[in-house]
Design a protein around this motif. Sequence first.
Motif, PDB file in Angstrom:
ATOM      1  N   PRO A   1      12.788 126.525 -16.163  1.00 35.99           N
ATOM      2  CA  PRO A   1      13.926 126.902 -16.816  1.00 35.99           C
ATOM      3  C   PRO A   1      13.537 127.549 -18.418  1.00 35.99           C
ATOM      4  CG  PRO A   1      13.472 124.792 -17.102  1.00 35.99           C
ATOM      5  CD  PRO A   1      12.676 125.302 -15.984  1.00 35.99           C
TER       6      PRO A   1
ATOM      7  N   GLY B   1      16.390 130.122 -18.393  1.00 39.75           N
ATOM      8  CA  GLY B   1      17.506 129.422 -18.320  1.00 39.75           C
ATOM      9  C   GLY B   1      18.578 129.988 -18.857  1.00 39.75           C
ATOM     10  N   ASN B   2      18.419 130.300 -20.210  1.00 43.97           N
ATOM     11  CA  ASN B   2      19.383 130.783 -21.109  1.00 43.97           C
ATOM     12  C   ASN B   2      19.751 132.286 -20.776  1.00 43.97           C
ATOM     13  OD1 ASN B   2      19.943 128.574 -22.593  1.00 43.97           O
ATOM     14  ND2 ASN B   2      18.335 128.874 -24.165  1.00 43.97           N
TER      15      ASN B   2
ATOM     16  N   TYR C   1      15.931 126.803 -22.293  1.00 44.41           N
ATOM     17  CA  TYR C   1      17.048 126.310 -21.720  1.00 44.41           C
ATOM     18  C   TYR C   1      17.401 124.837 -22.229  1.00 44.41           C
ATOM     19  CZ  TYR C   1      20.852 125.874 -18.448  1.00 44.41           C
ATOM     20  OH  TYR C   1      22.075 125.695 -17.858  1.00 44.41           O
TER      21      TYR C   1
END
Length: 551
Positions: A320, A339-340, A309
Amino acid sequence: MEKFTNIKMRMLFPSLLISAFAMAQETRQLTVEKPTAIADLKTTEGAALVDAKWFVQPAHIQETSFKSPGPSSKDPLLLYPTGMTISTHTIHPQISAADFDKNFIAIKPIDLEMREGMGLVSTVWFKTELTIPATIGKLNTAGSTAVFEITVDDYSEIWVNGKQMHGFGQSGNGVISGYNTRNRVILTDNAKPGDHFSIAILGINGPLGMIPDNYIWVRNAVVDFYKDGLPSNAAWKNVGKISVIDEQLNHIISKDATIDKVADGFQFTEGPVWHPDGYLLFSDPNTNTIYRYNPKNNNVTVYMSHSGYTGADIGEYGQPGSNGLAIDKEGRLIVDQHGNRRVVRYEKKGPLTVLADKIDGKRFNSPNDIVLKSDGTIYFTDPPYGLPKFFNDARKELDYSGVFMIKDGKLNVVSKDLGGPNGIAFSPDEKYLYVTNWDIRDIHHTKTLWRYEVQQDGSLKNGKIFFDWNLTEDDEALDGMKVDKEGNLFVSAPGGVWILSAEGKLLGKITTPERAANMAWGDEDGKTLYLTAHSSLYKIRVETGGRFCWQ
């Protein structure tokens, strides 16, 4: 429910804990100890111990022609030297050139502090030829570990017998380790008297951005001998427990096997995978980092930072970073990014390919664990445990936690049965896919391992509970899972790693000081099971071993 989540989550869901006392680490050498014997290659007497001969020659920077990065019909992304002819520079001679040895001149060991090169932007080749003696000091060298170490003013690269192992995240071990920093390479971990090594060292003046008005020389050069291999922390030996519930386990894990710690100092380790080049990669989703553990020198380095992330709101996230990792048959790293909220693949030349980030127009929750079928098909789980507020997170778009398949570039959901799909693994014949479940909304009724039949097109059918942990009192999660070559399952579950037969019979349990969240088969023979467990990394030998994901 909100109050329950906030208060209970840290207690019940260890994979989401954010350690207040364990910090991330950049690079760490885990074994610093004096060797059993040393050959000081800068002295006449020390060089004589290993019959070392020294040579030197300038390495000239020369003009040469090259190609710009594309475009061409085979290079639409402008990545490769397929474009117009351009003028650039190279260093001559190169390690593989036919004339590499042509201009070396012999020097004495005591001359290694003589200034070499032309000054300013300058490179120099040093070379030493040495032979392992039968004894050095009082040490019988047979079976010992020999390590070559050099410190060049200012940078150094090392090739042993014309070869250098290099990879992402590597510092030293042949590649440049730092400014006036020692560079160490293991020559052998099983020395035999008479073994010969030709070691070439490229010395480089630096720093290059503000080139100094001086030259290149050798500060230190030795061969360290370790009688019983590289030292390790004695307190990390035999730190776990193997509980035998069924005698069949003695066929799988030797009675002499021990559980050893190999690294520590992380926040929460996850998603390990063995790299075909001989090292272990694993995630620390809390610190947004992928680490690399090298079992040959016991060192840990950062392989990739910001692994999952790069959003401005990362401070809201507990985990994340990347989680599950896999490597395909082409050696490309595949990463589940919390996170992404996507699954990505790092191409060998650097570009990142997003394999999947949404289905039916909705973003994934937070891809967690991953497994590759032998035909290259990717399966991954997608619980919301990488989102800051999990099931209650406003960013959550899917109303289910799925198991997904990416086959021939097409994404499909293959199961919506489980509230918290997590670990995922195939049976050796790939007729079955196993998925662990642990739904934090109903903890004590969802601690189950499911088995699905895999159909010809890769889809799943007849999902059923294969093993049930709901009778256990512990609140811990079911997490990662691996299957050995005989079909036995190693499952991260309450109290440790539970070992089940292919028929679902409980055979035993592995207990580590910190509960293992995930596992990977490793070492050259695939018979070492590495366990990522909260702040540490452990290992145990398993006689049956497992298949690497890139096989």
